[in-house]
Motif scaffolding. Structure first.
Motif, PDB file in Angstrom:
ATOM      1  N   LEU A 207      11.936   7.603  -4.533  1.00 54.11           N
ATOM      2  CA  LEU A 207      11.788   8.638  -5.549  1.00 54.11           C
ATOM      3  C   LEU A 207      10.846   8.186  -6.657  1.00 54.11           C
ATOM      4  N   ARG A 208      11.009   6.953  -7.111  1.00 54.99           N
ATOM      5  CA  ARG A 208      10.130   6.452  -8.173  1.00 54.99           C
ATOM      6  C   ARG A 208       8.694   6.307  -7.665  1.00 54.99           C
ATOM      7  N   SER A 209       8.529   5.993  -6.382  1.00 55.31           N
ATOM      8  CA  SER A 209       7.183   5.904  -5.830  1.00 55.31           C
ATOM      9  C   SER A 209       6.491   7.260  -5.841  1.00 55.31           C
ATOM     10  N   ILE A 210       7.234   8.307  -5.501  1.00 54.28           N
ATOM     11  CA  ILE A 210       6.657   9.659  -5.539  1.00 54.28           C
ATOM     12  C   ILE A 210       6.311  10.045  -6.971  1.00 54.28           C
ATOM     13  N   GLU A 211       7.195   9.707  -7.903  1.00 53.60           N
ATOM     14  CA  GLU A 211       6.916  10.024  -9.302  1.00 53.60           C
ATOM     15  C   GLU A 211       5.684   9.282  -9.791  1.00 53.60           C
TER      16      GLU A 211
END
Length: 707
Positions: free
Chosen positions: A609-613
């Protein structure tokens, strides 16, 4: 008043009816109850109320169990039960209970007590708790609390003095003028020595519990470690098993006591599979709850007082000052010299410090030096504390080691002084001093084991041997901590960790805040570490109980060949006991394995999720960078032009009523410009400077603690 459907003549045959129904309950329950029910109605708990010591045969039928409501209404008061139990020691005739119409008419009054004992096992032992014993425990606890309050005041003064040593320069300057900002005085030498001995008693003054079990009788005495050799060298004739429990962790004293004990007698039957190769004795690692505040106080006292060299000489002298043993002190000195370790006070008491979850595994340790660990002041923050019920707890680990001899003497050693049974009174149990925990059967597993046989002694044991009692003890201690003893009236560990993981999942979708992701990842890593440690400990316990099953089968084969019949066939056998414990630890292991997998998967989802953000932020940042690039290009072209036109366009000599020269202008404006640049630079780098200052202070604190 006679109950409906019951003739007055039945009251005259009360004793005969009691003998018949008690055998009926035992015969029926052995064939149908589950492993978990067997645990709550084991030979210790289900037989502790019964005073019938005749093994006369009875009917194999089973009566219908009445409802809980009817039993509670017919249950006598604690005082009535205590008087009845006292009077029944000389006679098997049991006086009838007060009549209630809701109770089944076919039940005798004593059978009602036995049945309600089984039904109400989880309601804090309403029947079995002796009010006199409880009153004596509360008086003893009051004395402990009084001493604790005195030592707590000395500890607070010590911490005020210690923290003032690292106060900022501002407080030191204010201390020259304001009395409230001055550095407090260090407590006196006698007070500091008393504080050290309160948290870490001298080895010869450690309180040791001696529990004797015989046929229909049990006694418990409290001695000191300085008297322990006298009690394991011989035991009274009426005693079948003598259990000696010393609160010693792995270290020099532990190793010496173990060797002297085994040297003074022949070893018992060997647990070759439950133990390890060449070491046929049982040990397990026990999880228990300590107060977070008390755990921090133990570390503060150890590190701060250990650095005060003026206390060392007097503390070293008091380590074995009251030792009455013939060889303990000399053996400790020899062992310390052999291992090149100084046998000073702080090295001897360091084994009292429980292990944190993140400090490796203690099972399988052989030498005393392996049990010593570096002690730091900082306590790792556990994610379990995020659960409201466990907010004041710190889960620690202690090794529990057992050594048994053929003469019926069992020695157990463990520095475990925390809470084993979890219930709604957990915070109250945590506030009790460590010396008083052995008297609280609602919190301590060793205390419960003694109370289980306090009334009947070895009368209900399947075999009146030290191996049977050892099996009962290590299975009771090994499955803790749990909530089953008090009827599951508190969240168990797996449920608490499930709630913690759910909270971590919720925080994944919270709006972005600075440094929040870093904190969340740290919490995930801490949770994974805790779950991994608990899972590994459970696996070790599973291996222990599986090995014990093989040893017990060997014991049974030897007994069958020698035609040694059980002393109490209706009692819980060693095989049944280990089977129950194995079921418990397997269930816990599986639960924590699932929680561990869930936590790891959730952490991986967080990273995704943080990678997508980050990718989305990178796209937005790219568009912003293009705009800044255009603005920078325009500024690069026109800023020098603006400077030169403004500089060469100035003509100070033509300004009216201005006798100043151009040099004066640059002195004023140049100084102002320099000040503005410095202020802007400091404001832009203030966060970096603050972090640099904190890192240097932490290095200074760490260096002081190491010294």
């Amino acid at each position: 008043m006679d109950s409906p459907g019951r003739s007055p003549a039945s009251d005259n045959n009360e004793t005969e009816t009691w003998e018949l129904t008690s055998q009926s309950i035992k015969a029926g329950s052995d064939s149908s109850r589950s492993d978990r029910d067997r645990r709550h109605s084991s030979s210790a708990s289900s037989s502790s109320v019964s005073t019938n010591r005749d093994n006369s045969p009875g009917s194999n039928g089973r009566r219908t169990r009445p409802s809980v409501t009817s039993i509670v209404s017919a249950l006598p008061t604690v005082r009535e039960m205590h008087d009845r139990r006292t009077s029944s020691q000389s006679s098997l005739t049991v006086p009838p209970l007060p009549h209630h119409s809701s109770v089944t008419s076919s039940l005798t009054s004593e059978e009602t007590v036995v049945s309600s004992k089984k039904v109400l096992t989880n309601f804090e032992k309403v029947v079995g708790r002796d009010p006199e014993i409880e009153a004596r425990r509360l008086r003893k606890l009051s004395l402990y609390n009084t001493e604790y309050r005195i030592q707590k005041g000395i500890y607070n003064r010590l911490m005020d003095y210690y923290n003032a040593s690292y106060s900022c320069l501002q407080n030191r300057l204010l201390g020259l003028f304001l009395k409230s900002r001055r550095r407090p005085d260090l407590p006196s030498k006698d007070e500091l020595i008393g504080l050290a001995r309160h948290y870490y008693p001298a080895r010869a003054d450690l309180k040791v519990q001696v529990c004797d079990f015989g046929l229909g009788r049990a006694e418990r005495n409290e001695i000191t470690l300085g008297q322990i050799e006298e009690y394991w060298q011989d035991k009274p004739d009426w005693v079948d098993v003598r259990w000696i429990h010393a609160p010693l962790g792995l270290g020099l004293t532990h190793s010496s006591v173990e060797d002297i004990f085994l040297h003074d007698g022949q070893p018992g039957r060997e647990f070759e599979n439950g133990g390890t190769s060449g070491w046929p004795y049982l040990e397990t690692e026990v999880l228990n709850m300590r107060s977070h505040k008390d755990f921090q106080e133990m570390r503060d006292v150890y590190l701060i007082l250990g650095s005060l060299t003026e206390l060392n000489e007097e503390l070293d002298q008091c380590s074995f000052k009251n030792d009455e043993n013939s060889s303990l002190q000399s053996d400790v000195s020899w062992r310390a010299n052999h291992l090149a370790l100084p046998a000073n006070y702080w090295n001897l008491v360091s084994s009292d410090m429980p292990w944190q979850l993140t400090e490796g595994l203690a099972m399988g340790i052989r030498g005393p030096t392996e049990g010593l660990q570096p002690i730091t002041r900082q306590i790792s923050q556990q994610t379990l504390c995020n659960h409201p019920f466990y907010k004041d707890c710190h889960m620690v680990r202690n090794i529990f080691r057992c050594f048994h001899r053929s003469d019926g003497v069992l020695l157990t050693m463990s520095s475990m002084a925390g809470v084993n049974f979890l219930d709604q009174k957990l915070s109250q149990h945590l506030s009790e001093p460590a010396d008083a925990i052995f008297d609280n059967e609602n919190a301590s597993a060793p205390a419960y084991v003694f109370s289980a046989f306090a009334d009947q002694g070895t009368s209900t044991w399947h075999r009146r041997t030290v191996e049977w009692f050892l099996t009962y003890l290590i299975t009771e201690v090994g499955v803790t901590p749990h909530t089953h003893r008090q009827g599951n009236n508190a969240p168990d560990l797996n449920l608490a960790y499930q709630a913690v993981i759910n909270d971590l999942k919720r925080r994944r979708y919270a709006p972005w805040r600075k440094d929040e992701t870093v904190k969340l990842v740290r919490d995930y890593l801490a949770c994974v570490d805790e779950l991994t440690t608990v899972k590994v400990i459970c696996q070790k316990q599973v291996d222990l109980f599986k090995g014990m099953q093989q040893d017990i089968r060997k014991f049974e084969q030897e007994d069958n060949r020698a035609r040694r019949t059980p002393d109490h066939p209706q009692g819980e056998s060693m095989h049944e006991r280990v089977k129950w414990a194995l079921t418990m630890v397997k269930a816990r292991h599986d639960a924590f394995e699932k929680l561990l997998n869930e936590a790891k998967q959730s952490m991986e989802a967080l990273f995704q999720l943080r990678s997508i953000e980050q990718n989305e932020l990178a796209i937005v940042s790219d568009s912003q960078n293009k705009a800044v690039l255009i603005f920078t290009g325009v500024t690069t072209i026109f800023l020098p032009l603006s400077f030169f036109t403004s500089y060469y366009g100035m003509n100070l000599s033509t300004i009216v009523d201005t006798p100043r020269t151009e040099g004066y202008f640059w002195k004023v404006c140049g100084t102002a410009a320099l000040i503005i640049v410095l202020v802007v630079t400091l404001g832009a780098t203030r966060h970096w400077l603050k972090q640099l200052w904190k890192s240097r202070r932490s290095v200074k604190h760490h260096h002081h603690n190491m010294v």
